[in-house]
Design a protein around this motif. Structure first.
Motif, PDB file in Angstrom:
ATOM      1  N   THR A 156     -50.148  35.179  63.626  1.00 31.72           N
ATOM      2  CA  THR A 156     -50.069  36.465  62.671  1.00 31.72           C
ATOM      3  C   THR A 156     -51.188  37.491  63.010  1.00 31.72           C
ATOM      4  OG1 THR A 156     -50.023  37.062  60.257  1.00 31.72           O
ATOM      5  CG2 THR A 156     -51.698  35.586  60.866  1.00 31.72           C
ATOM      6  N   VAL A 157     -51.039  38.714  62.697  1.00 27.52           N
ATOM      7  CA  VAL A 157     -52.191  39.751  62.869  1.00 27.52           C
ATOM      8  C   VAL A 157     -52.130  40.520  61.730  1.00 27.52           C
ATOM      9  CG1 VAL A 157     -52.541  41.770  64.427  1.00 27.52           C
ATOM     10  CG2 VAL A 157     -51.248  40.138  65.403  1.00 27.52           C
ATOM     11  N   GLY A 158     -53.282  40.232  61.012  1.00 30.30           N
ATOM     12  CA  GLY A 158     -53.605  41.080  59.780  1.00 30.30           C
ATOM     13  C   GLY A 158     -54.885  40.431  58.828  1.00 30.30           C
ATOM     14  N   GLN A 159     -54.902  40.871  57.748  1.00 31.27           N
ATOM     15  CA  GLN A 159     -56.065  40.762  57.076  1.00 31.27           C
ATOM     16  C   GLN A 159     -55.723  39.461  56.060  1.00 31.27           C
ATOM     17  OE1 GLN A 159     -56.628  43.100  53.200  1.00 31.27           O
ATOM     18  NE2 GLN A 159     -58.544  43.997  54.548  1.00 31.27           N
ATOM     19  N   ASP A 160     -56.903  38.690  55.867  1.00 28.78           N
ATOM     20  CA  ASP A 160     -56.870  37.515  54.820  1.00 28.78           C
ATOM     21  C   ASP A 160     -56.657  38.266  53.278  1.00 28.78           C
ATOM     22  OD1 ASP A 160     -57.393  35.759  53.017  1.00 28.78           O
ATOM     23  OD2 ASP A 160     -58.340  34.659  54.520  1.00 28.78           O
ATOM     24  N   LEU A 161     -55.723  38.347  52.808  1.00 31.05           N
ATOM     25  CA  LEU A 161     -55.560  39.236  51.712  1.00 31.05           C
ATOM     26  C   LEU A 161     -56.129  38.863  50.385  1.00 31.05           C
ATOM     27  CD1 LEU A 161     -51.622  40.105  52.518  1.00 31.05           C
ATOM     28  CD2 LEU A 161     -53.702  41.405  52.961  1.00 31.05           C
ATOM     29  N   PHE A 162     -56.147  37.404  50.218  1.00 28.47           N
ATOM     30  CA  PHE A 162     -56.613  36.790  49.062  1.00 28.47           C
ATOM     31  C   PHE A 162     -58.238  37.142  49.146  1.00 28.47           C
ATOM     32  CE2 PHE A 162     -58.791  33.687  46.354  1.00 28.47           C
ATOM     33  CZ  PHE A 162     -58.273  33.940  45.317  1.00 28.47           C
ATOM     34  N   GLU A 163     -58.918  36.713  50.085  1.00 28.70           N
ATOM     35  CA  GLU A 163     -60.455  36.983  50.480  1.00 28.70           C
ATOM     36  C   GLU A 163     -60.646  38.300  50.450  1.00 28.70           C
ATOM     37  OE1 GLU A 163     -62.761  34.701  50.396  1.00 28.70           O
ATOM     38  OE2 GLU A 163     -61.161  33.265  49.883  1.00 28.70           O
ATOM     39  N   ALA A 164     -59.795  39.413  51.016  1.00 30.41           N
ATOM     40  CA  ALA A 164     -60.142  40.619  50.967  1.00 30.41           C
ATOM     41  C   ALA A 164     -60.145  41.199  49.439  1.00 30.41           C
ATOM     42  CB  ALA A 164     -59.411  41.453  51.706  1.00 30.41           C
ATOM     43  N   GLY A 165     -59.159  40.885  48.543  1.00 31.17           N
ATOM     44  CA  GLY A 165     -59.215  41.013  47.102  1.00 31.17           C
ATOM     45  C   GLY A 165     -60.483  40.323  46.429  1.00 31.17           C
ATOM     46  N   VAL A 166     -60.974  39.205  46.810  1.00 29.02           N
ATOM     47  CA  VAL A 166     -62.313  38.806  46.179  1.00 29.02           C
ATOM     48  C   VAL A 166     -63.475  39.870  46.453  1.00 29.02           C
ATOM     49  CG1 VAL A 166     -63.882  37.010  46.331  1.00 29.02           C
ATOM     50  CG2 VAL A 166     -61.642  36.584  46.110  1.00 29.02           C
ATOM     51  N   LEU A 167     -63.370  40.224  47.528  1.00 29.58           N
ATOM     52  CA  LEU A 167     -64.427  41.238  48.178  1.00 29.58           C
ATOM     53  C   LEU A 167     -64.351  42.654  47.176  1.00 29.58           C
ATOM     54  CD1 LEU A 167     -66.691  42.014  50.140  1.00 29.58           C
ATOM     55  CD2 LEU A 167     -64.962  43.001  51.609  1.00 29.58           C
ATOM     56  N   VAL A 168     -62.973  43.062  47.118  1.00 23.64           N
ATOM     57  CA  VAL A 168     -62.788  44.271  46.268  1.00 23.64           C
ATOM     58  C   VAL A 168     -63.245  43.988  44.738  1.00 23.64           C
ATOM     59  CG1 VAL A 168     -61.043  45.671  44.936  1.00 23.64           C
ATOM     60  CG2 VAL A 168     -60.874  45.176  47.551  1.00 23.64           C
ATOM     61  N   GLY A 169     -63.032  42.758  44.110  1.00 18.53           N
ATOM     62  CA  GLY A 169     -63.667  42.448  42.926  1.00 18.53           C
ATOM     63  C   GLY A 169     -65.144  42.475  42.908  1.00 18.53           C
ATOM     64  N   GLU A 170     -65.470  41.754  43.857  1.00 17.57           N
ATOM     65  CA  GLU A 170     -67.208  41.725  43.884  1.00 17.57           C
ATOM     66  C   GLU A 170     -67.791  43.066  44.179  1.00 17.57           C
ATOM     67  OE1 GLU A 170     -67.448  37.296  46.112  1.00 17.57           O
ATOM     68  OE2 GLU A 170     -67.629  38.967  47.304  1.00 17.57           O
ATOM     69  N   GLU A 171     -67.144  44.058  44.869  1.00 15.75           N
ATOM     70  CA  GLU A 171     -67.569  45.360  44.911  1.00 15.75           C
ATOM     71  C   GLU A 171     -67.562  45.995  43.680  1.00 15.75           C
ATOM     72  OE1 GLU A 171     -69.430  47.042  47.507  1.00 15.75           O
ATOM     73  OE2 GLU A 171     -69.303  45.110  48.458  1.00 15.75           O
ATOM     74  N   ILE A 172     -66.523  45.929  42.852  1.00 16.75           N
ATOM     75  CA  ILE A 172     -66.500  46.578  41.326  1.00 16.75           C
ATOM     76  C   ILE A 172     -67.555  45.938  40.710  1.00 16.75           C
ATOM     77  CG2 ILE A 172     -64.920  46.618  39.581  1.00 16.75           C
ATOM     78  CD1 ILE A 172     -62.591  46.548  41.472  1.00 16.75           C
ATOM     79  N   ALA A 173     -67.790  44.750  40.482  1.00 19.23           N
ATOM     80  CA  ALA A 173     -68.473  44.084  39.953  1.00 19.23           C
ATOM     81  C   ALA A 173     -70.106  44.495  40.070  1.00 19.23           C
ATOM     82  CB  ALA A 173     -68.779  42.381  39.969  1.00 19.23           C
ATOM     83  N   LYS A 174     -70.421  45.104  41.175  1.00 16.92           N
ATOM     84  CA  LYS A 174     -71.712  45.562  41.705  1.00 16.92           C
ATOM     85  C   LYS A 174     -71.896  46.830  41.048  1.00 16.92           C
ATOM     86  CE  LYS A 174     -71.691  43.549  46.292  1.00 16.92           C
ATOM     87  NZ  LYS A 174     -71.898  43.779  47.858  1.00 16.92           N
ATOM     88  N   ILE A 175     -71.022  47.660  40.546  1.00 12.03           N
ATOM     89  CA  ILE A 175     -71.036  48.856  40.101  1.00 12.03           C
ATOM     90  C   ILE A 175     -71.859  49.084  38.647  1.00 12.03           C
ATOM     91  CG2 ILE A 175     -69.873  50.888  39.194  1.00 12.03           C
ATOM     92  CD1 ILE A 175     -67.486  50.180  41.011  1.00 12.03           C
ATOM     93  N   ARG A 176     -72.702  49.987  38.483  1.00 14.36           N
ATOM     94  CA  ARG A 176     -73.703  50.015  37.386  1.00 14.36           C
ATOM     95  C   ARG A 176     -73.512  51.354  36.689  1.00 14.36           C
ATOM     96  NH1 ARG A 176     -72.981  45.436  37.717  1.00 14.36           N
ATOM     97  NH2 ARG A 176     -74.598  43.967  38.032  1.00 14.36           N
TER      98      ARG A 176
END
Length: 319
Positions: free
Chosen positions: A138-158
């Motif tokens: 396969t050629v592509g992103q680890d979609l679940f782990e990338a989703g976790v990263l997005v959630g973590e970035e949102i959680a950093k917002i103040r």
């Protein structure tokens, strides 16, 4: 020259290559100029993400002297499965498939493999990888782990966000299930509510109207996250038209020229990239290498770079 280019590509890829020992036509030494590959996607060809994918595919086809085409099923699962079967019947040398459903492609891809056709996935893999599908790689992103990263970035917002609307084009598709699953896991851990919001994939105007209707009816929303590229290109317009840009933060998947501009003007806080050009390019490279040399790569994770105001200029030239 073409083989030298491939050697250089393989040296710089963080992958190990192994001879494929199962049946098929790999390594038969067939002249590259007569090879034909088909890449089959579940989406529409209109948005910039897939234009970038096609550019990568076309550049690889030119570099290796093969014919490569990309077909689009316009979000119709049955049509996409039929496209795989049609490609098998036409006797192409290699097929790459976006796995839009976890089960629908298991038998068609096995039929391709039994027919001696090189078969891989790109952009979206089976949720179980090789255990769930007979693909070679396969050629592509680890979609679940990338989703976790997005959630973590949102959680950093103040100040801390309270309610996230995750806009999605095709909520039941594999990419959406995995990406939002990761987003939700990270947001739940941070104590932030989220909702997956189906805004469809019919047209930009219809998606825009659905986004604006949701935001009007859910004033508690203080962050919008896009789960796919089509919604990413539209959400900035929705926020601006409603006078919410800067009041509601935005950040999610994917990256494009429009998203780059949204980051630069502050409408979007961040975006997570998955290198669509690389996905189209290396899908062709991997098929070529199997058919010509009998070798396949390990799975190629195209990554999940976080793009924001601090580094957006580094990515701007790519889109």
């Amino acid at each position: 020259m073409k083989k030298m280019l491939l050697i250089l590509l393989l040296i710089f890829l963080p992958l190990s290559f192994n001879v494929f020992a199962e049946g098929g036509n790999g390594g038969d030494g067939e002249a590259a100029g007569s090879l034909e590959f088909v890449l089959i996607a579940n989406t529409n060809p209109g948005d910039e993400f897939w234009t970038t994918q096609m550019r990568g595919m076309e550049d690889a086809a030119k570099a290796f002297g093969v014919k490569a085409t990309m077909q689009f099923a316009n979000t119709d699962l049955a049509t996409q499965v039929d496209m795989v079967d049609a490609a098998i019947a036409s006797g192409v040398d290699g097929i790459a498939v976006v796995i839009s459903d976890a089960d629908a492609f298991d038998k068609p891809m096995q039929r391709a493999k039994d027919a001696g056709i090189a078969i891989i996935t790109f952009n979206v893999d089976d949720p179980e990888g090789k255990d769930g599908n007979p693909r070679l790689a396969t050629v592509g992103q680890d979609l679940f782990e990338a989703g976790v990263l997005v959630g973590e970035e949102i959680a950093k917002i103040r100040p801390k966000r309270k309610h996230v609307a995750a806009f999605v084009e095709i909520p039941g598709a594999t990419y959406a299930v995995l990406r939002y699953g990761g987003i939700k896991q990270a947001l739940d851990a941070a104590g932030i509510e989220s909702e997956l919001v189906d805004v469809g994939y019919e047209s930009q105007s219809s998606v825009l109207a659905k986004m604006e209707a949701y935001l009007e009816g859910h004033p508690e929303t203080d962050h919008t996250a896009t789960v796919g590229s089509f919604t990413a290109d539209i959400v900035g317009t929705a926020l601006e038209e409603m006078g919410l840009a800067g009041k509601i933060t935005n950040g999610g998947f994917d990256i494009s020229k429009i998203v780059v501009e949204d980051i630069k003007n502050g409408t979007t806080v961040f975006a997570v990239d998955q290198q669509p050009y690389s996905q189209g390019f290396y899908a062709v490279v991997f098929l070529w290498n199997f058919v010509v040399n009998g070798q396949i790569p390990g799975d190629y994770n195209t990554g999940m770079a976080v793009i924001n105001a601090d580094n957006v200029e580094q990515f701007e030239a790519q889109y």
